[in-house]
Design an enzyme around this catalytic site. Structure first.
Site, PDB file in Angstrom:
ATOM      1  N   TYR A  44      45.329  59.542  65.222  1.00  0.00           N
ATOM      2  CA  TYR A  44      46.630  59.948  64.690  1.00  0.00           C
ATOM      3  C   TYR A  44      47.598  60.136  65.848  1.00  0.00           C
ATOM      4  CZ  TYR A  44      49.958  61.888  61.392  1.00  0.00           C
ATOM      5  OH  TYR A  44      51.071  62.106  60.633  1.00  0.00           O
ATOM      6  N   LYS A  99      34.978  48.349  39.387  1.00  0.00           N
ATOM      7  CA  LYS A  99      35.379  47.076  39.974  1.00  0.00           C
ATOM      8  C   LYS A  99      35.439  47.191  41.494  1.00  0.00           C
ATOM      9  CE  LYS A  99      37.022  42.956  38.638  1.00  0.00           C
ATOM     10  NZ  LYS A  99      36.639  42.154  37.490  1.00  0.00           N
ATOM     11  N   ASP A 167      40.609  39.043  34.490  1.00  0.00           N
ATOM     12  CA  ASP A 167      40.258  38.795  33.090  1.00  0.00           C
ATOM     13  C   ASP A 167      40.581  37.362  32.695  1.00  0.00           C
ATOM     14  OD1 ASP A 167      39.489  41.522  32.532  1.00  0.00           O
ATOM     15  OD2 ASP A 167      41.608  42.004  32.693  1.00  0.00           O
ATOM     16  N   GLY A 201      43.995  34.297  23.760  1.00  0.00           N
ATOM     17  CA  GLY A 201      44.399  35.399  24.613  1.00  0.00           C
ATOM     18  C   GLY A 201      44.445  34.971  26.069  1.00  0.00           C
ATOM     19  N   ALA A 202      44.483  35.967  26.950  1.00  0.00           N
ATOM     20  CA  ALA A 202      44.657  35.698  28.379  1.00  0.00           C
ATOM     21  C   ALA A 202      43.536  34.835  28.933  1.00  0.00           C
ATOM     22  CB  ALA A 202      44.735  37.020  29.136  1.00  0.00           C
ATOM     23  N   ALA A 203      42.278  35.199  28.640  1.00  0.00           N
ATOM     24  CA  ALA A 203      41.152  34.459  29.204  1.00  0.00           C
ATOM     25  C   ALA A 203      41.092  33.046  28.633  1.00  0.00           C
ATOM     26  CB  ALA A 203      39.845  35.201  28.930  1.00  0.00           C
ATOM     27  N   ASN A 323      31.670  37.419  35.511  1.00  0.00           N
ATOM     28  CA  ASN A 323      32.782  37.381  36.464  1.00  0.00           C
ATOM     29  C   ASN A 323      32.396  37.810  37.864  1.00  0.00           C
ATOM     30  OD1 ASN A 323      34.236  36.676  34.219  1.00  0.00           O
ATOM     31  ND2 ASN A 323      35.885  38.153  34.560  1.00  0.00           N
TER      32      ASN A 323
END
Length: 753
Positions: A44, A99, A167, A201-203, A323
């Site tokens: 620091y 995650k 996703d 949807g998104a996927a 995933n």
């Protein structure tokens, strides 16, 4: 589609896991020493001013002097949490922490979760964009459509670091890899296949966009939503759906599937009916990726079409679209070349790398864990999630694609050296342990839990059963089932319990044990008492008589006492003195300590045996052994009274000529472990830091192991008992339920033997 497995556990166990010790799943640990005032001054004020000025002059220097280059933010607003829906930003925090843990576990990427309390895309975008100086990349997560499209595209346009909504693109990349291989097996070309996508949807939209970028023709894809086929002229389409509208007279999912080659499902359980599958083209390719339950199960699909290739998001079926095969390694490669974005070329490179990896011969340890089906074919078109080669193959492919497409700010000059560096970032022990768990699930064994009246043991036994690792067999009295019910086990009476008061083979046990010990001064009635009253004696006899495949004990009495009781019944391997190993497991290193439990002052010959068997365990756990015989003396300096046994062990190994591992001694821990000491003692035969430490005596070994467990920052496994004819493990009295499950898996799987 899934990042986990279908392992069962109780709600109480999940809550306890997240709350025990330090709440949550992550913490911040300093990567530099912070012990002295000088350390703090450098970290620091005033020392920090120097890198501050350097970064102000050259912003790229932030990658040299801060953690930015290995730091990814996992960001959500909680509007689409797993399969749970819109539960809000705060409720998404356990998922985002999880995650972050996966980033570290699989690719050594440091990650922090950030939850934003807004459903306004503009506010979300502004908040994330302002954080660009902090992070090397952004992983968007669990954001509902269509807002996720707007958020991701706007952030990619505004920010100069990798952005990916997992996703969407994680599922797209993994399913694309599977599609490449399914087409390979069925002699199809991507440009020729006819695809039906159920879900918009998104996927689903990301999957569709990626396979089109890889060569699937736009007019060969029919996308369906809840109202049916998305066709040109349909009046209720937003801009994202309309981009995939085609000129067709088909209106329903059933119509769309007639003669279709591929079904990509990202919709709802049961959406794909067997009669629909029957109308598809020969050798249909079915990716039923609805979470948590697929549009059709593989058995249902195979019943309708035995020639089908089927993938789902579940770990209990072949071909899991997971995933975790993608996002850690994609960000790893992107960060390592300081990519300004994650583009289509990088996604395609990741998919192709995964497809190629699945076609290669499966490593022995992976095959052993997952079973013989894990060789390239209809039931293995996607790599196993814990294949250790993923860390090398996928980041390298992504990094190369970033360089080739011109988005890499720090190109890699030597890809071979880079791949070597990738392999060294992760500890192979973690992969081996994970594979051991998978192997246990593939070949479940009966494991005796000898202390079945202890709550910790009962929790471990239930976790062992619910995890699918094997069949727990409890040793206890009449109230064991009541104790299980008190812990929330609904089917308590279905758990097998052996009670020495009621077990029909007790007379046979008594006779067996009496023959072993009658010449040691035991009377027959004493043996009867031991069998009836001592749980370790009784459990060991159950193991000896074949009622189970392995045994766990130790939490109710000292280790030495438990071992004495076990050895009254069970024999060591001929010519081997049993001994204990503690395994210290860090993020990128593992150290094996032996003998930590049995022999007080081992001879030179015993030290050699301990070294050889510990080296074998190290190799089974993924490490090339480098053995150090430890002492307070460094190659004879200073002289002492208790060094001859250590020197004798080294001489005995020297006399063997060919020894299948490196070894050296006598040496203190700093000489064995600190690479700088190689320069001080250039004649040392160790080519790197030792990873197998052979202790000079039990007192030193046991104290060191317990100090490291209580004070060290790394995980500790053990003690693992090695050298017994039957698989038996003795835990420490402070062992947790998780520790017991690990020992049970290792005992049943033969890693600790």
């Amino acid at each position: 589609m899934s990042e986990g497995s279908n392992v069962k556990f109780s709600e109480a166990e999940a809550l306890e896991f997240h709350s025990q010790g330090r709440a949550g799943k992550i913490e911040i640990i300093a990567s530099k020493p912070m012990a002295t005032q000088r350390d703090l001054s450098l970290a620091y004020s005033p020392g920090v001013a120097v890198p501050v000025r350097a970064i102000a002059e050259d912003p790229a220097a932030a990658y040299d002097y801060t953690a930015k280059g290995n730091l990814v933010a996992v960001i959500s607003n909680g509007t689409a949490i797993l399969g749970l829906g819109n539960l809000g930003a705060l409720a998404s925090k356990p998922v985002m922490e999880g995650k972050a843990v996966l980033f570290k576990r699989f690719a050594d990427v440091d990650s922090i979760d950030i939850e934003l309390a807004t459903e306004d895309p503009d506010k979300f975008i502004e908040a994330v964009a302002l954080m660009e100086p902090s992070f090397g990349g952004i992983n968007l997560e669990d954001i509902k459509a269509p807002e996720c499209f707007i958020i991701e595209q706007t952030l990619r346009d505004r920010m100069n670091i990798p952005i990916m909504h997992d996703d969407q693109h994680g599922t797209a990349i993994i399913s694309a890899a599977g599609l490449i291989n399914a087409c390979h097996l069925t002699n199809r070309e991507l440009k020729d296949v006819r695809v039906v996508v159920n879900g918009a949807g998104a996927a689903a939209i990301a999957c569709t966009a990626l396979i089109k970028a890889m060569g699937v023709r736009h007019d060969h894809v029919l996308m369906c939503d809840r109202k049916g086929v998305i066709y040109q002229g349909r009046g209720d389409l937003d801009q994202w759906k309309s981009a995939h509208a085609v000129d067709t007279d088909r209106r329903s999912l059933e119509d769309a599937l007639v003669d279709a080659d591929v079904f990509l499902g990202l919709s709802a359980a049961g959406a794909l009916k067997p009669e629909m599958v029957a109308k598809m083209a020969p050798r249909p390719i079915i990716f039923a990726m609805a979470n948590p339950d697929p549009e059709i199960t593989p058995p249902e699909a195979k019943a309708a079409r035995p020639d089908a290739i089927v993938a789902t998001g579940r770990s209990d079926y072949p071909n899991q679209v997971n995933n975790v095969l993608g996002f850690p390694f994609i960000f790893r490669g992107a960060l390592d070349v300081r990519a300004t974005t994650i583009n289509e070329e990088m996604k395609i490179a990741a998919a192709q790398a995964l497809a190629e990896l699945a076609r290669e011969a499966v490593p022995e340890e992976v095959a052993a864990a997952y079973g013989k089906a894990h060789s390239f074919g209809a039931d293995y078109i996607i790599p196993a999630p814990f294949d250790p080669r993923l860390m090398e193959v996928v980041p390298a492919a992504v990094a190369q694609a970033a360089m080739d497409s011109g988005v890499a700010q720090k190109p890699i000059a030597d890809m071979a050296a880079y791949r070597t560096a990738l392999r060294s970032r992760l500890n192979p022990t973690t992969s081996v342990l994970t594979l051991a768990y998978e192997a246990a699930r593939g070949n479940p064994k009966r494991v005796l839990f000898a202390e079945g009246e202890e709550d910790t043991v009962l929790r471990a036994a239930m976790a062992f059963r619910d995890g699918g690792y094997g069949i727990p067999v409890l040793v206890g009295r009449d109230d064991v089932h009541d104790r299980l019910r008190a812990l929330g086990v609904e089917d308590a009476t279905g758990i097998e319990v052996f009670n020495s008061r009621t077990y029909g083979r007790v007379p046979e046990m008594v006779d067996h044990l009496y023959k072993r010990v009658q010449r040691r001064g035991y009377l027959h009635r004493e043996v009867e008492r031991l069998v009836n009253q001592d749980r370790n004696i009784f459990a060991s006899l159950l193991l000896e008589l074949g009622e189970a495949d392995a045994m766990i004990t130790g939490v109710t009495r000292p280790y030495a006492q438990s071992l004495r009781e076990v050895r009254r019944v069970l024999d060591p391997v001929e010519g081997v003195t049993p001994f204990g190993i503690h395994v210290l497991v860090g993020q990128s290193h593992t150290v094996f300590l032996a003998d930590t439990t049995v022999t007080e002052r081992p001879s030179g010959e015993q030290l050699v045996d301990i070294a050889c068997h510990t080296a074998e365990v190290a190799r089974r756990m993924g490490h090339e052994p480098r053995v150090a015989f430890l002492s307070y003396s460094t190659f004879g300096n200073p002289e002492g009274n208790y060094l001859e046994r250590i020197r004798e062990a080294v001489r005995l190994l020297d006399a063997r000529g060919e020894v299948p591992f490196e070894y050296e001694g006598e040496m203190p821990p700093d000489v064995a472990l600190n690479p700088k000491m190689q320069k001080v003692y250039p004649f040392s035969r160790l080519t790197g830091p030792a990873n197998v430490l052979i202790m000079p005596g039990l007192q030193t070994a046991n104290i060191a192991a317990k100090l490291l467990k209580e004070l060290g920052g790394d995980a500790m496994i053990g003690p693992m008992l090695v050298g017994m004819q039957k698989p038996v493990q003795i835990a420490s009295m402070t062992a947790s339920a998780s520790d017991l499950v690990t020992l049970a898996v290792l005992a049943a799987g033969g890693i600790a033997r």
